[in-house]
Scaffold this motif. Structure first.
Motif, mmCIF file in Angstrom:
data_model
loop_
_atom_site.group_PDB
_atom_site.id
_atom_site.type_symbol
_atom_site.label_atom_id
_atom_site.label_comp_id
_atom_site.label_asym_id
_atom_site.label_seq_id
_atom_site.Cartn_x
_atom_site.Cartn_y
_atom_site.Cartn_z
ATOM 1 N N ASP A 1 38.214 24.643 52.668
ATOM 2 C CA ASP A 1 38.965 24.285 53.771
ATOM 3 C C ASP A 1 40.330 23.766 53.392
ATOM 4 N N ARG A 2 40.690 23.077 52.376
ATOM 5 C CA ARG A 2 41.781 22.719 51.922
ATOM 6 C C ARG A 2 42.666 23.819 51.332
ATOM 7 N N GLY B 1 41.358 12.149 44.038
ATOM 8 C CA GLY B 1 41.718 11.725 45.228
ATOM 9 C C GLY B 1 41.142 12.386 46.511
ATOM 10 N N PRO B 2 41.368 12.206 47.741
ATOM 11 C CA PRO B 2 40.756 12.980 48.689
ATOM 12 C C PRO B 2 41.569 14.239 48.784
ATOM 13 N N ALA B 3 40.623 15.214 49.476
ATOM 14 C CA ALA B 3 41.212 16.523 49.431
ATOM 15 C C ALA B 3 42.444 16.983 50.078
ATOM 16 N N SER B 4 42.838 15.755 50.946
ATOM 17 C CA SER B 4 44.334 15.879 51.697
ATOM 18 C C SER B 4 45.623 15.890 50.604
ATOM 19 N N ARG C 1 45.750 29.162 42.646
ATOM 20 C CA ARG C 1 45.079 28.133 42.044
ATOM 21 C C ARG C 1 44.885 26.831 43.062
ATOM 22 N N LEU C 2 43.608 26.215 43.122
ATOM 23 C CA LEU C 2 43.671 25.025 43.837
ATOM 24 C C LEU C 2 43.374 23.850 42.753
ATOM 25 N N PRO D 1 54.385 17.701 47.940
ATOM 26 C CA PRO D 1 52.884 17.156 47.686
ATOM 27 C C PRO D 1 51.788 18.262 47.814
ATOM 28 N N ASP D 2 52.164 19.273 48.475
ATOM 29 C CA ASP D 2 51.202 20.321 48.740
ATOM 30 C C ASP D 2 51.286 21.627 47.779
ATOM 31 N N ILE D 3 52.454 21.955 47.411
ATOM 32 C CA ILE D 3 52.619 23.475 46.900
ATOM 33 C C ILE D 3 53.153 23.049 45.611
#
Length: 449
Positions: free
Chosen positions: A258-259, A294-297, A288-289, A220-222
């Motif tokens: 921050d994210r 949705g939220p930053a999380s 890349r971000l 979910p993050d990378i």
């Protein structure tokens, strides 16, 4: 520019001319000061002119020169602010841009490596490069099955250029050394030279990227784009959209910073644990971000370019976590023993354990708090402390050794921290270490309780 300037004598002459140009400007600056202009104004002009020449040459030569510039770019946060300003823009330019290879040469390279019917493999191919790096450039295309892809084509003569540049750069390292306090330039260049063959081998890069893409496929993050095809000096991967890290650094909101920082820290520690490989080129151009509504999380980090990796089958070495845990517990003797055992302190060197602990504690401050605010000011303070000959940290640091097994880990960690400071990110560095760093978590949790 048709391709890399390949004649060693030409490349060497351009690099060797750098100190002459800088010396000439210094003489001109002295004349201006004698003529009545203020030292501050003249110095600022000299810094800007020096930056323009240095990084223009590095960028145009590509090869090892540009690779060296990209590595340096992540350390600009360590520069004193009055010096950093003139250099920052020039350094950042190297993270994503270089003069492109003309379309005709790209077509020739693709025909040689993918076959004369290479166009049949694509529904479309954009001749304009989407990005250019130290040894190759990337084109956007659509694969024959409809997938959007990135096609990386290696510059002709890249190998010779890399070796020639790095050999010459080692001779003019004194030019750059004073710009980055606390960074020893010659070992950095030596390490880059040792990685040349690996970075030129796109088959090795494809293997490393496939391993990461497989491991992070449902993460979910990378996000890591998968490899679509690879042939000799051409690598085709899935296309990855997202906001370039350099844009987040320049214009991002604090929430975005921050994210991005949190995910960058997570990838630093989780990557080796999950894949047995350490992504060893953490400059902003490779990240890349990926945001959604949705939220930053829920935002993700996209990771590119696996040409340089460190193979760590057991993940990051446990002594790193062990020594950090002991340092935070105040076990100075244990830390010194661990450093000796791992080769950071040679047998003939006698050091005071408390002095070693005093040297380390400011550097490992991000591991002591739940959320740490990485700033340029903090990094400058650490660099100045280690680089100041009047500082006890300077004298102690000169007596420490960096074992070969830790050289790349050390550079990647410093580089990642440099990017975190450029982001000015508030990141839960400690939480990522607790979860992923061998040797750190169990005792750290016990001490907290």
């Amino acid at each position: 520019m048709s391709d890399l300037p390949r004649k060693a004598v030409t490349r060497t002459a351009r690099l060797a001319a750098l100190p002459l140009g800088i010396a000439g400007r210094a003489t001109l600056g002295l004349g201006k000061r004698i003529g009545g202009r203020s030292a501050e104004v003249v110095t600022a002009e000299l810094q800007q002119a020096t930056a323009d020449q240095l990084f223009k040459v590095l960028g145009e030569l590509k090869g090892g020169a540009m690779k060296f510039g990209q590595v340096l770019s992540v350390f600009e946060a360590a520069l004193p602010e009055e010096v950093a300003g003139p250099y920052r823009a020039a350094l950042t330019k190297l993270q994503d841009a270089a003069p492109p290879m003309p379309a005709a040469k790209v077509h020739t390279a693709l025909a040689e490596r993918l076959g004369k019917d290479w166009r049949k493999k694509f529904k479309s191919f954009d001749d304009r490069p989407a990005a250019a790096a130290s040894i190759g450039q990337v084109h956007r295309a659509v694969w024959h099955d409809g997938r959007e892809v990135a096609v990386k084509v290696q510059y002709p003569g890249a190998g010779d250029a890399l070796l020639s540049d790095l050999a010459q750069l080692s001779r003019v390292a004194w030019l750059v050394g004073p710009l980055i306090p606390g960074l020893d330039i010659k070992p950095l260049i030596s390490e880059l030279r040792e990685r040349v063959a690996e970075e030129l081998d796109y088959e090795l890069e494809a293997q490393a990227q496939r391993r990461h893409a497989q491991e992070f496929a449902d993460d979910p993050d990378i996000t890591v784009p998968d490899v679509v095809a690879q042939a000799d000096q051409v690598l085709v991967t899935e296309w990855l959209d997202g906001t370039p890290m350099a844009e987040v650094i320049t214009n991002g909101t604090q929430e975005e910073r921050d994210r991005a920082g949190q995910l960058l820290a997570r990838f630093l520690f989780a990557g080796p644990s999950r894949t047995g490989l350490l992504h060893a080129d953490p400059h902003p151009g490779n990240f890349r971000l990926i945001k959604d509504d949705g939220p930053a999380s829920g935002w993700r980090l996209g990771v590119l370019d696996f040409g340089t990796v460190d193979r760590l089958p057991e993940g990051l070495p446990a002594p790193i976590g062990d020594s950090l845990r002991m340092a935070l517990a105040g076990d100075a003797a244990g830390v010194l023993d661990m450093l000796r055992e791992e080769g950071f302190v040679k047998p003939s060197i006698q050091l005071d354990p408390d002095a070693v602990l005093d040297y380390l504690l400011p550097i490992i401050e991000p591991a002591t708090v739940e959320t740490f605010h990485f700033t340029r000011a903090w990094m400058r303070a650490q660099a100045a402390r280690i680089a100041d000959p009047r500082s006890p940290a300077y004298n102690l640091g000169k007596q420490l050794n960096l074992p070969p097994a830790y050289l790349l880990i050390h550079r990647v960690t410093l580089s990642t921290i440099g990017v975190l400071c450029q982001l000015s990110a508030k990141a839960p560095f400690r939480a990522e270490m607790l979860e992923w760093l061998p040797g750190f978590a169990e005792e750290a949790e016990r001490v907290e309780s």
